[in-house]
Design a protein around this motif. Structure first.
Motif, short mmCIF file in Angstrom:
data_model
loop_
_atom_site.label_atom_id
_atom_site.label_comp_id
_atom_site.label_asym_id
_atom_site.label_seq_id
_atom_site.Cartn_x
_atom_site.Cartn_y
_atom_site.Cartn_z
N VAL A 1 5.57 8.08 -0.61
CA VAL A 1 6.25 8.83 -1.66
C VAL A 1 5.87 10.30 -1.53
O VAL A 1 4.68 10.64 -1.58
CB VAL A 1 5.84 8.32 -3.06
N ASN A 2 6.86 11.14 -1.35
CA ASN A 2 6.63 12.59 -1.40
C ASN A 2 6.79 13.01 -2.86
O ASN A 2 7.91 13.08 -3.37
CB ASN A 2 7.61 13.33 -0.50
N SER A 3 5.68 13.26 -3.52
CA SER A 3 5.71 13.53 -4.96
C SER A 3 6.23 14.92 -5.30
O SER A 3 6.39 15.26 -6.47
CB SER A 3 4.31 13.34 -5.57
N LYS A 4 6.52 15.72 -4.27
CA LYS A 4 7.17 17.00 -4.49
C LYS A 4 8.67 16.79 -4.69
O LYS A 4 9.34 17.61 -5.33
CB LYS A 4 6.92 17.91 -3.28
N ILE B 1 0.86 -1.18 0.00
CA ILE B 1 0.00 0.00 0.00
C ILE B 1 0.90 1.22 0.00
O ILE B 1 1.61 1.49 0.98
CB ILE B 1 -0.94 0.02 1.23
N ILE B 2 0.87 1.96 -1.12
CA ILE B 2 1.78 3.08 -1.31
C ILE B 2 1.02 4.39 -1.17
O ILE B 2 0.06 4.64 -1.92
CB ILE B 2 2.45 3.00 -2.70
N ALA B 3 1.41 5.21 -0.22
CA ALA B 3 0.79 6.51 0.00
C ALA B 3 1.59 7.60 -0.70
O ALA B 3 2.82 7.64 -0.60
CB ALA B 3 0.71 6.81 1.50
N VAL B 4 0.90 8.48 -1.42
CA VAL B 4 1.54 9.57 -2.16
C VAL B 4 0.96 10.90 -1.71
O VAL B 4 -0.27 11.08 -1.71
CB VAL B 4 1.34 9.40 -3.68
N ASP B 5 1.82 11.83 -1.33
CA ASP B 5 1.39 13.17 -0.94
C ASP B 5 2.59 14.10 -1.07
O ASP B 5 3.71 13.64 -1.32
CB ASP B 5 0.82 13.17 0.49
N LYS C 1 1.58 14.31 6.49
CA LYS C 1 0.46 13.47 6.06
C LYS C 1 0.91 12.06 5.70
O LYS C 1 0.18 11.09 5.92
CB LYS C 1 -0.25 14.13 4.87
N LEU C 2 2.10 11.95 5.16
CA LEU C 2 2.62 10.62 4.83
C LEU C 2 2.86 9.80 6.09
O LEU C 2 2.65 8.58 6.09
CB LEU C 2 3.91 10.75 4.01
N GLU C 3 3.24 10.46 7.16
CA GLU C 3 3.41 9.75 8.43
C GLU C 3 2.05 9.28 8.96
O GLU C 3 1.93 8.15 9.46
CB GLU C 3 4.11 10.65 9.46
N TRP C 4 1.05 10.12 8.82
CA TRP C 4 -0.30 9.69 9.20
C TRP C 4 -0.72 8.48 8.37
O TRP C 4 -1.33 7.54 8.88
CB TRP C 4 -1.31 10.82 8.96
#
Length: 362
Positions: A229-232, A207-211, A216-219
Protein backbone atom coordinates in the motif's frame (compact mmCIF):
# COMPACT_ATOMS: atom_id res chain seq x y z
CA UNK A 1 49.26 -2.74 26.13
CA UNK A 2 46.67 -0.45 24.54
CA UNK A 3 45.73 -0.71 20.88
CA UNK A 4 45.92 2.24 18.47
CA UNK A 5 43.30 1.98 15.71
CA UNK A 6 41.22 4.12 13.37
CA UNK A 7 37.60 4.90 14.17
CA UNK A 8 34.67 7.08 13.04
CA UNK A 9 33.99 9.92 15.46
CA UNK A 10 31.19 12.48 15.74
CA UNK A 11 32.67 15.50 17.54
CA UNK A 12 29.68 17.85 17.62
CA UNK A 13 26.01 18.07 16.70
CA UNK A 14 25.42 17.88 12.97
CA UNK A 15 29.10 18.06 12.06
CA UNK A 16 30.41 15.61 9.45
CA UNK A 17 32.04 12.58 11.03
CA UNK A 18 35.80 12.18 10.96
CA UNK A 19 38.14 9.20 10.95
CA UNK A 20 40.51 9.55 13.88
CA UNK A 21 43.01 7.61 15.97
CA UNK A 22 41.30 5.74 18.80
CA UNK A 23 43.08 4.25 21.79
CA UNK A 24 41.54 0.95 22.93
CA UNK A 25 42.75 -0.29 26.35
CA UNK A 26 43.49 -3.89 27.23
CA UNK A 27 40.32 -5.56 28.53
CA UNK A 28 39.77 -5.38 32.26
CA UNK A 29 37.70 -7.79 34.36
CA UNK A 30 34.58 -8.85 32.49
CA UNK A 31 35.61 -7.05 29.29
CA UNK A 32 36.63 -8.13 25.78
CA UNK A 33 38.40 -6.53 22.84
CA UNK A 34 36.90 -7.49 19.50
CA UNK A 35 38.46 -7.23 16.04
CA UNK A 36 35.60 -5.77 14.01
CA UNK A 37 35.08 -7.39 10.62
CA UNK A 38 31.90 -5.57 9.53
CA UNK A 39 29.51 -2.98 10.95
CA UNK A 40 26.20 -1.75 9.52
CA UNK A 41 25.36 1.95 9.22
CA UNK A 42 22.17 2.35 11.26
CA UNK A 43 19.80 5.31 11.69
CA UNK A 44 20.71 5.28 15.37
CA UNK A 45 24.28 6.29 14.46
CA UNK A 46 22.87 9.25 12.58
CA UNK A 47 20.71 10.11 15.61
CA UNK A 48 23.85 10.15 17.74
CA UNK A 49 25.59 12.48 15.28
CA UNK A 50 22.57 14.79 15.25
CA UNK A 51 22.32 14.93 19.04
CA UNK A 52 19.08 12.95 19.06
CA UNK A 53 20.26 10.51 21.74
CA UNK A 54 22.24 12.71 24.14
CA UNK A 55 24.96 15.36 24.02
CA UNK A 56 27.88 13.32 25.38
CA UNK A 57 30.21 14.16 22.49
CA UNK A 58 32.52 13.00 21.07
CA UNK A 59 30.85 9.76 20.04
CA UNK A 60 32.57 6.69 18.64
CA UNK A 61 29.87 5.58 16.20
CA UNK A 62 28.84 2.13 15.01
CA UNK A 63 27.05 -0.72 16.77
CA UNK A 64 25.65 -3.28 14.26
CA UNK A 65 28.81 -5.33 14.25
CA UNK A 66 30.38 -8.76 14.07
CA UNK A 67 33.98 -9.80 14.52
CA UNK A 68 36.47 -11.99 16.33
CA UNK A 69 37.41 -11.82 19.99
CA UNK A 70 41.01 -10.59 20.21
CA UNK A 71 41.49 -10.51 24.00
CA UNK A 72 39.46 -11.07 27.16
CA UNK A 73 39.85 -9.80 30.71
CA UNK A 74 39.82 -11.63 34.00
CA UNK A 75 36.74 -13.66 34.82
CA UNK A 76 35.39 -13.88 31.26
CA UNK A 77 33.92 -17.31 30.59
CA UNK A 78 31.21 -16.82 27.96
CA UNK A 79 33.64 -16.14 25.08
CA UNK A 80 37.28 -16.89 24.31
CA UNK A 81 39.95 -15.49 22.02
CA UNK A 82 39.17 -16.48 18.42
CA UNK A 83 35.40 -16.78 18.86
CA UNK A 84 33.27 -15.22 16.14
CA UNK A 85 30.71 -12.97 17.82
CA UNK A 86 27.88 -10.56 17.14
CA UNK A 87 27.89 -7.50 19.40
CA UNK A 88 24.75 -6.50 21.25
CA UNK A 89 23.61 -3.69 23.51
CA UNK A 90 21.68 -5.91 25.91
CA UNK A 91 24.28 -7.59 28.13
CA UNK A 92 21.91 -8.83 30.82
CA UNK A 93 22.86 -8.33 34.45
CA UNK A 94 21.01 -11.34 35.87
CA UNK A 95 20.13 -9.46 39.05
CA UNK A 96 17.70 -6.58 38.32
CA UNK A 97 13.97 -6.86 38.91
CA UNK A 98 13.33 -7.93 35.29
CA UNK A 99 15.98 -10.64 35.42
CA UNK A 100 14.71 -11.78 38.82
CA UNK A 101 11.31 -12.39 37.20
CA UNK A 102 12.94 -14.45 34.46
CA UNK A 103 12.35 -11.73 31.86
CA UNK A 104 15.97 -11.23 30.84
CA UNK A 105 14.91 -9.63 27.55
CA UNK A 106 13.76 -6.61 29.58
CA UNK A 107 16.93 -6.31 31.71
CA UNK A 108 16.98 -2.82 33.21
CA UNK A 109 20.69 -2.78 34.11
CA UNK A 110 22.57 -3.94 31.03
CA UNK A 111 26.36 -3.88 31.11
CA UNK A 112 28.90 -1.90 29.12
CA UNK A 113 32.69 -1.87 29.41
CA UNK A 114 33.90 -0.11 32.55
CA UNK A 115 36.95 1.40 30.84
CA UNK A 116 36.80 4.17 28.29
CA UNK A 117 38.23 4.28 24.81
CA UNK A 118 39.84 7.63 24.04
CA UNK A 119 41.17 9.85 21.31
CA UNK A 120 44.94 10.14 20.99
CA UNK A 121 44.92 13.24 23.22
CA UNK A 122 43.15 11.37 26.02
CA UNK A 123 39.63 12.71 25.37
CA UNK A 124 37.15 10.06 26.46
CA UNK A 125 34.78 8.72 23.80
CA UNK A 126 31.13 7.81 24.24
CA UNK A 127 30.60 4.57 22.28
CA UNK A 128 27.28 4.37 20.43
CA UNK A 129 24.95 2.06 22.36
CA UNK A 130 27.92 1.11 24.53
CA UNK A 131 29.64 -0.51 21.53
CA UNK A 132 31.40 1.93 19.18
CA UNK A 133 32.19 -0.39 16.27
CA UNK A 134 33.11 1.84 13.32
CA UNK A 135 36.65 0.99 14.31
CA UNK A 136 39.17 -1.76 13.73
CA UNK A 137 38.93 -2.89 17.37
CA UNK A 138 36.49 -2.04 20.12
CA UNK A 139 36.19 -2.65 23.85
CA UNK A 140 32.93 -4.06 25.21
CA UNK A 141 31.60 -5.94 28.20
CA UNK A 142 31.93 -9.65 27.50
CA UNK A 143 28.16 -10.00 27.88
CA UNK A 144 27.82 -7.84 24.77
CA UNK A 145 29.43 -10.64 22.76
CA UNK A 146 27.24 -13.46 21.46
CA UNK A 147 29.10 -16.39 19.94
CA UNK A 148 27.60 -17.66 16.67
CA UNK A 149 28.52 -20.03 13.85
CA UNK A 150 31.45 -18.45 11.94
CA UNK A 151 30.02 -19.77 8.67
CA UNK A 152 27.76 -16.70 8.48
CA UNK A 153 29.39 -13.72 6.71
CA UNK A 154 30.20 -10.86 9.08
CA UNK A 155 28.46 -8.41 6.73
CA UNK A 156 25.16 -10.18 7.33
CA UNK A 157 25.68 -11.31 10.92
CA UNK A 158 26.39 -7.83 12.25
CA UNK A 159 22.96 -6.57 11.21
CA UNK A 160 21.40 -8.82 13.84
CA UNK A 161 23.05 -6.56 16.40
CA UNK A 162 20.36 -3.90 15.97
CA UNK A 163 18.03 -3.18 13.04
CA UNK A 164 17.25 -6.65 11.75
CA UNK A 165 16.82 -8.05 15.26
CA UNK A 166 14.56 -5.13 16.19
CA UNK A 167 12.27 -5.82 13.24
CA UNK A 168 12.20 -9.60 13.47
CA UNK A 169 11.69 -9.42 17.21
CA UNK A 170 8.87 -6.88 16.86
CA UNK A 171 6.97 -9.50 14.84
CA UNK A 172 7.96 -12.72 16.57
CA UNK A 173 8.63 -11.69 20.17
CA UNK A 174 6.58 -8.54 20.83
CA UNK A 175 3.77 -9.05 18.35
CA UNK A 176 3.74 -12.84 18.85
CA UNK A 177 2.68 -13.40 15.24
CA UNK A 178 1.14 -16.85 14.81
CA UNK A 179 0.66 -19.17 11.86
CA UNK A 180 -2.19 -18.02 9.65
CA UNK A 181 -2.41 -14.51 11.08
CA UNK A 182 -2.46 -11.23 9.19
CA UNK A 183 0.15 -8.51 9.69
CA UNK A 184 0.59 -4.92 8.50
CA UNK A 185 4.00 -3.24 8.66
CA UNK A 186 4.18 0.54 8.36
CA UNK A 187 7.57 1.74 7.07
CA UNK A 188 9.66 -0.48 4.82
CA UNK A 189 13.22 0.43 5.70
CA UNK A 190 15.59 -2.07 7.28
CA UNK A 191 13.57 -2.53 10.46
CA UNK A 192 10.24 -2.73 8.67
CA UNK A 193 11.49 -5.24 6.11
CA UNK A 194 12.94 -7.31 8.94
CA UNK A 195 9.50 -7.28 10.59
CA UNK A 196 8.02 -8.50 7.30
CA UNK A 197 10.62 -11.27 7.11
CA UNK A 198 9.91 -12.16 10.74
CA UNK A 199 6.16 -12.31 10.10
CA UNK A 200 6.76 -14.62 7.16
CA UNK A 201 9.06 -16.77 9.29
CA UNK A 202 6.32 -17.03 11.93
CA UNK A 203 3.81 -18.25 9.36
CA UNK A 204 1.67 -15.17 8.70
CA UNK A 205 -0.36 -15.66 5.54
CA UNK A 206 -1.33 -12.04 4.83
CA UNK A 207 1.52 -9.52 5.17
CA UNK A 208 0.72 -5.96 4.12
CA UNK A 209 3.57 -3.50 3.59
CA UNK A 210 2.82 0.23 3.87
CA UNK A 211 5.15 3.01 2.72
CA UNK A 212 5.15 6.18 0.62
CA UNK A 213 7.95 4.97 -1.68
CA UNK A 214 7.15 2.43 -4.41
CA UNK A 215 10.78 1.36 -4.53
CA UNK A 216 10.67 0.40 -0.86
CA UNK A 217 7.39 -1.42 -1.38
CA UNK A 218 9.05 -3.52 -4.05
CA UNK A 219 11.82 -4.38 -1.61
CA UNK A 220 9.15 -5.35 0.93
CA UNK A 221 7.72 -7.90 -1.50
CA UNK A 222 11.14 -9.52 -1.71
CA UNK A 223 11.08 -10.04 2.05
CA UNK A 224 7.63 -11.61 2.08
CA UNK A 225 4.95 -8.92 1.75
CA UNK A 226 1.84 -10.33 0.05
CA UNK A 227 0.22 -6.91 -0.41
CA UNK A 228 1.60 -3.37 -0.69
CA UNK A 229 0.00 0.00 0.00
CA UNK A 230 1.41 3.37 -1.01
CA UNK A 231 -0.11 5.51 1.74
CA UNK A 232 0.67 8.67 -0.20
CA UNK A 233 -1.83 7.57 -2.83
CA UNK A 234 -4.28 5.39 -0.89
CA UNK A 235 -5.83 5.48 2.58
CA UNK A 236 -3.78 2.83 4.37
CA UNK A 237 -6.44 1.83 6.88
CA UNK A 238 -9.08 1.35 4.18
CA UNK A 239 -6.65 -0.64 2.03
CA UNK A 240 -5.67 -2.90 4.92
CA UNK A 241 -9.29 -3.56 5.84
CA UNK A 242 -10.02 -4.27 2.19
CA UNK A 243 -7.32 -6.93 2.16
CA UNK A 244 -8.61 -8.56 5.36
CA UNK A 245 -12.31 -8.97 4.74
CA UNK A 246 -13.10 -5.60 6.27
CA UNK A 247 -11.76 -6.56 9.70
CA UNK A 248 -8.18 -5.28 9.90
CA UNK A 249 -5.01 -7.20 10.76
CA UNK A 250 -4.16 -9.31 13.76
CA UNK A 251 -0.88 -7.44 14.24
CA UNK A 252 -0.02 -3.89 13.12
CA UNK A 253 3.62 -2.85 13.41
CA UNK A 254 4.75 0.79 13.32
CA UNK A 255 8.36 0.75 12.15
CA UNK A 256 8.42 4.53 11.63
CA UNK A 257 7.80 6.01 15.06
CA UNK A 258 5.52 8.88 14.07
CA UNK A 259 2.17 9.77 15.67
CA UNK A 260 0.27 9.78 12.36
CA UNK A 261 1.66 6.36 11.46
CA UNK A 262 0.94 4.96 14.92
CA UNK A 263 -2.65 6.14 14.62
CA UNK A 264 -2.98 4.35 11.29
CA UNK A 265 -1.62 1.17 12.87
CA UNK A 266 -4.05 1.53 15.78
CA UNK A 267 -7.08 1.73 13.50
CA UNK A 268 -5.83 -0.86 10.99
CA UNK A 269 -6.02 -3.78 13.44
CA UNK A 270 -8.87 -6.15 14.04
CA UNK A 271 -10.70 -6.37 17.36
CA UNK A 272 -8.38 -7.89 19.97
CA UNK A 273 -5.45 -7.23 17.61
CA UNK A 274 -1.98 -6.14 18.69
CA UNK A 275 -0.28 -2.84 17.87
CA UNK A 276 3.52 -2.82 18.12
CA UNK A 277 5.66 0.32 18.12
CA UNK A 278 9.26 -0.43 17.11
CA UNK A 279 10.07 2.79 15.23
CA UNK A 280 11.76 5.31 17.51
CA UNK A 281 9.87 8.60 18.04
CA UNK A 282 11.50 11.88 18.99
CA UNK A 283 11.00 13.21 22.54
CA UNK A 284 8.63 15.97 21.43
CA UNK A 285 6.08 13.67 19.78
CA UNK A 286 2.67 13.12 21.38
CA UNK A 287 -0.47 11.23 20.41
CA UNK A 288 -4.15 11.53 21.32
CA UNK A 289 -6.57 8.63 20.95
CA UNK A 290 -10.21 8.30 22.06
CA UNK A 291 -10.08 6.27 25.25
CA UNK A 292 -13.28 4.47 24.28
CA UNK A 293 -11.47 3.19 21.18
CA UNK A 294 -8.56 1.94 23.27
CA UNK A 295 -11.03 0.11 25.49
CA UNK A 296 -13.45 -0.99 22.81
CA UNK A 297 -10.92 -2.52 20.44
CA UNK A 298 -9.32 -4.67 23.14
CA UNK A 299 -6.10 -6.43 22.29
CA UNK A 300 -2.79 -4.85 23.20
CA UNK A 301 -0.63 -1.83 22.50
CA UNK A 302 3.04 -2.67 22.94
CA UNK A 303 6.42 -1.02 22.58
CA UNK A 304 9.20 -3.26 21.29
CA UNK A 305 12.61 -2.70 22.89
CA UNK A 306 15.30 -4.18 20.63
CA UNK A 307 12.66 -6.59 19.37
CA UNK A 308 12.32 -7.82 22.97
CA UNK A 309 15.23 -10.05 22.08
CA UNK A 310 17.55 -12.12 24.21
CA UNK A 311 20.78 -12.13 22.18
CA UNK A 312 22.06 -15.43 23.58
CA UNK A 313 18.84 -17.09 22.41
CA UNK A 314 17.87 -15.18 19.29
CA UNK A 315 21.16 -14.45 17.49
CA UNK A 316 22.25 -18.11 17.15
CA UNK A 317 18.70 -19.11 16.13
CA UNK A 318 18.55 -16.54 13.33
CA UNK A 319 22.07 -17.40 12.16
CA UNK A 320 21.06 -21.06 11.99
CA UNK A 321 17.96 -20.16 9.98
CA UNK A 322 20.14 -18.09 7.65
CA UNK A 323 22.52 -21.00 7.12
CA UNK A 324 19.53 -23.23 6.36
CA UNK A 325 18.45 -20.79 3.66
CA UNK A 326 15.31 -19.80 5.56
CA UNK A 327 16.16 -16.24 6.54
CA UNK A 328 17.52 -13.77 3.92
CA UNK A 329 20.09 -11.79 5.91
CA UNK A 330 22.21 -11.05 2.84
CA UNK A 331 19.32 -9.22 1.20
CA UNK A 332 19.50 -6.46 3.81
CA UNK A 333 23.02 -5.51 2.66
CA UNK A 334 22.70 -2.88 -0.06
CA UNK A 335 26.43 -2.13 -0.33
CA UNK A 336 29.74 -2.64 1.42
CA UNK A 337 31.90 0.42 2.06
CA UNK A 338 35.11 1.47 3.75
CA UNK A 339 35.61 3.34 7.01
CA UNK A 340 36.03 6.63 5.12
CA UNK A 341 32.58 6.33 3.52
CA UNK A 342 30.30 6.57 6.57
CA UNK A 343 29.35 10.21 5.97
CA UNK A 344 28.26 9.44 2.40
CA UNK A 345 26.33 6.43 3.72
CA UNK A 346 24.36 8.80 5.97
CA UNK A 347 23.46 10.84 2.88
CA UNK A 348 22.22 7.72 1.06
CA UNK A 349 20.19 6.83 4.13
CA UNK A 350 18.47 10.24 4.00
CA UNK A 351 17.52 9.73 0.37
CA UNK A 352 16.28 6.17 0.92
CA UNK A 353 18.74 4.67 -1.55
CA UNK A 354 19.85 1.81 0.73
CA UNK A 355 18.53 -0.63 3.29
CA UNK A 356 21.96 -0.97 4.86
CA UNK A 357 25.44 0.20 3.97
CA UNK A 358 27.95 -2.03 5.76
CA UNK A 359 31.46 -0.94 6.68
CA UNK A 360 33.94 -3.75 6.02
CA UNK A 361 37.32 -3.88 7.72
CA UNK A 362 40.28 -5.65 6.18
Amino acid sequence: MAYEVKGVVARSKGAPVTVETVIVPDPGPGEAVVDIQACGVCHTDLHYREGGINDEYPFLLGHEAAGTVAAVGAGVTNVAVGDFVILNWRAVCGQCRACAKGELQYCFATHNAAQKMTLADGTELSPALGIGAFTEKTLVHSGQCTKVDPAVPATAAGLLGCGVMAGVGAAINTGAVKRGESVAVFGCGGVGDAAIAGAKLAGATTIIAVDIDDRKLEWARQFGATHTVNSKQTDAVDAIKGATGGFGVDVAIDAVGHPAVFEQAFYARDLAGRVVLVGVPTPDMTITLPLIEVFGRGGAIKSSWYGDCLPSRDFPMLVDLYLQGRFPLDDFVSETIGIDDVESAFEKMHSGDVLRSVVVFK
